[in-house]
Scaffold this motif. Structure first.
Motif, PDB file in Angstrom:
ATOM      1  N   UNK A 299     -73.001  13.192  32.996  1.00 43.91           N
ATOM      2  CA  UNK A 299     -73.425  13.972  31.827  1.00 43.91           C
ATOM      3  C   UNK A 299     -72.389  15.039  31.491  1.00 43.91           C
ATOM      4  N   UNK A 300     -71.851  15.695  32.526  1.00 45.38           N
ATOM      5  CA  UNK A 300     -70.810  16.716  32.292  1.00 45.38           C
ATOM      6  C   UNK A 300     -69.558  16.074  31.691  1.00 45.38           C
ATOM      7  N   UNK A 301     -69.169  14.920  32.243  1.00 47.16           N
ATOM      8  CA  UNK A 301     -68.015  14.195  31.717  1.00 47.16           C
ATOM      9  C   UNK A 301     -68.260  13.807  30.257  1.00 47.16           C
ATOM     10  N   UNK A 302     -69.467  13.319  29.984  1.00 51.54           N
ATOM     11  CA  UNK A 302     -69.835  12.931  28.627  1.00 51.54           C
ATOM     12  C   UNK A 302     -69.770  14.131  27.683  1.00 51.54           C
ATOM     13  N   UNK A 303     -70.280  15.285  28.144  1.00 52.37           N
ATOM     14  CA  UNK A 303     -70.220  16.506  27.315  1.00 52.37           C
ATOM     15  C   UNK A 303     -68.776  16.897  27.023  1.00 52.37           C
ATOM     16  N   UNK A 304     -67.931  16.845  28.073  1.00 54.66           N
ATOM     17  CA  UNK A 304     -66.508  17.188  27.882  1.00 54.66           C
ATOM     18  C   UNK A 304     -65.844  16.228  26.900  1.00 54.66           C
ATOM     19  N   UNK A 305     -66.143  14.917  27.070  1.00 56.08           N
ATOM     20  CA  UNK A 305     -65.572  13.926  26.160  1.00 56.08           C
ATOM     21  C   UNK A 305     -66.044  14.148  24.722  1.00 56.08           C
ATOM     22  N   UNK A 306     -67.328  14.451  24.560  1.00 56.84           N
ATOM     23  CA  UNK A 306     -67.848  14.720  23.217  1.00 56.84           C
ATOM     24  C   UNK A 306     -67.186  15.966  22.614  1.00 56.84           C
ATOM     25  N   UNK A 307     -67.001  16.993  23.440  1.00 55.12           N
ATOM     26  CA  UNK A 307     -66.313  18.207  22.978  1.00 55.12           C
ATOM     27  C   UNK A 307     -64.875  17.874  22.590  1.00 55.12           C
ATOM     28  N   UNK A 308     -64.192  17.098  23.441  1.00 48.83           N
ATOM     29  CA  UNK A 308     -62.813  16.682  23.133  1.00 48.83           C
ATOM     30  C   UNK A 308     -62.761  15.879  21.836  1.00 48.83           C
ATOM     31  N   UNK A 309     -63.722  14.958  21.675  1.00 49.71           N
ATOM     32  CA  UNK A 309     -63.753  14.125  20.466  1.00 49.71           C
ATOM     33  C   UNK A 309     -63.968  15.001  19.235  1.00 49.71           C
ATOM     34  N   UNK A 310     -64.907  15.962  19.326  1.00 45.23           N
ATOM     35  CA  UNK A 310     -65.124  16.871  18.189  1.00 45.23           C
ATOM     36  C   UNK A 310     -63.856  17.657  17.879  1.00 45.23           C
ATOM     37  N   UNK A 311     -63.168  18.112  18.926  1.00 46.61           N
ATOM     38  CA  UNK A 311     -61.914  18.862  18.744  1.00 46.61           C
ATOM     39  C   UNK A 311     -60.854  17.974  18.098  1.00 46.61           C
ATOM     40  N   UNK A 312     -60.739  16.747  18.582  1.00 38.93           N
ATOM     41  CA  UNK A 312     -59.758  15.809  18.015  1.00 38.93           C
ATOM     42  C   UNK A 312     -60.116  15.471  16.570  1.00 38.93           C
ATOM     43  N   UNK A 313     -61.419  15.321  16.278  1.00 39.80           N
ATOM     44  CA  UNK A 313     -61.854  15.066  14.903  1.00 39.80           C
ATOM     45  C   UNK A 313     -61.434  16.211  13.980  1.00 39.80           C
ATOM     46  N   UNK A 314     -61.589  17.448  14.478  1.00 42.69           N
ATOM     47  CA  UNK A 314     -61.169  18.611  13.690  1.00 42.69           C
ATOM     48  C   UNK A 314     -59.658  18.579  13.456  1.00 42.69           C
ATOM     49  N   UNK A 315     -58.905  18.264  14.518  1.00 45.89           N
ATOM     50  CA  UNK A 315     -57.444  18.191  14.389  1.00 45.89           C
ATOM     51  C   UNK A 315     -57.039  17.087  13.400  1.00 45.89           C
ATOM     52  N   UNK A 316     -57.724  15.942  13.497  1.00 44.95           N
ATOM     53  CA  UNK A 316     -57.435  14.826  12.591  1.00 44.95           C
ATOM     54  C   UNK A 316     -57.742  15.231  11.152  1.00 44.95           C
ATOM     55  N   UNK A 317     -58.887  15.894  10.953  1.00 43.65           N
ATOM     56  CA  UNK A 317     -59.259  16.339   9.602  1.00 43.65           C
ATOM     57  C   UNK A 317     -58.219  17.323   9.065  1.00 43.65           C
ATOM     58  N   UNK A 318     -57.762  18.218   9.938  1.00 41.25           N
ATOM     59  CA  UNK A 318     -56.746  19.199   9.536  1.00 41.25           C
ATOM     60  C   UNK A 318     -55.437  18.488   9.182  1.00 41.25           C
ATOM     61  N   UNK A 319     -55.053  17.508  10.020  1.00 42.62           N
ATOM     62  CA  UNK A 319     -53.840  16.740   9.737  1.00 42.62           C
ATOM     63  C   UNK A 319     -53.965  15.940   8.439  1.00 42.62           C
ATOM     64  N   UNK A 320     -55.153  15.363   8.200  1.00 47.50           N
ATOM     65  CA  UNK A 320     -55.370  14.624   6.953  1.00 47.50           C
ATOM     66  C   UNK A 320     -55.234  15.550   5.752  1.00 47.50           C
ATOM     67  N   UNK A 321     -55.785  16.755   5.884  1.00 48.53           N
ATOM     68  CA  UNK A 321     -55.685  17.734   4.793  1.00 48.53           C
ATOM     69  C   UNK A 321     -54.223  18.107   4.557  1.00 48.53           C
ATOM     70  N   UNK A 322     -53.489  18.332   5.655  1.00 48.45           N
ATOM     71  CA  UNK A 322     -52.065  18.655   5.549  1.00 48.45           C
ATOM     72  C   UNK A 322     -51.306  17.499   4.892  1.00 48.45           C
TER      73      UNK A 322
END
Length: 198
Positions: A37-60
């Protein structure tokens, strides 16, 4: 009865051991599940962070794409301006390199209204280029290509003003040759040449 009690105790102890073993397995599963569950939470947090980075890169990228489109449009516009300017420069160069000349006897040039006779007080008359002449009576040539003009006349007179150091008149029997030795100087005063044949 004692035998039954011993049997029950034995079963109870056996069940207790089984329960203990099951509890141990459950604890191990709970620990593994908690870790999962902790690993899953970390992965979900990482995925959300990567999604934000991807969205920022797409905007750029979208901004850069708009900038690129604008740069390309500006470049295209500048090319058109440069091409137009080059065409204008070529026309100006062509115009600056174009000279006009006409040949004829005094009578012919007068009838074409190319020349006029100027009468000055206390001096003799002088033949000059008419201010209102028709350009259609003139031949066109390139200043850098027109080096000489040969005419069927024993003598020629230049009606228009051209520096004497820029040309020579050579008589060859019944022909006269106007040799332009310095075109830039010859055409400096006037881009029009009127040659009167005598």
């Amino acid at each position: 009865i004692l035998e039954k009690i011993n049997y029950i105790n034995k079963l109870r102890l056996e069940n207790g051991r089984k329960m203990y073993a099951l509890q141990k397995r459950l604890d191990t599963i709970d620990v593994a599940e908690n870790e999962f569950r902790e690993l899953l939470k970390r992965l979900q947090t990482d995925i959300r962070q990567k999604d934000k980075e991807i969205a920022k890169l797409q905007k750029t990228l979208e901004e850069k794409d708009r900038e690129y489109i604008q740069l390309f449009a500006d470049y295209k516009k500048q090319l058109q301006i440069n091409q137009s300017q080059e065409e204008t420069n070529n026309r100006i160069r062509e115009d600056l390199n174009t000279v006009h000349y006409v040949l004829g006897t005094q009578k012919e040039l007068k009838s074409l209204d190319v020349i006029t006779i100027v009468k000055k007080k206390f001096s003799s008359k002088r033949i000059a280029l008419n201010d209102n002449f028709e350009e259609t009576h003139f031949n066109l040539a390139k200043m850098d290509e027109l080096k000489e003009i040969t005419v069927d006349a024993k003598k020629i007179t230049l009606v228009t003003d051209h520096p004497e150091a820029s040309y020579q008149v050579v008589n060859e029997g019944n022909k006269s040759v106007l040799k332009i030795t310095n075109p830039a100087l010859f055409w400096k005063v006037s881009r029009y040449l009127v040659v009167m044949l005598e």
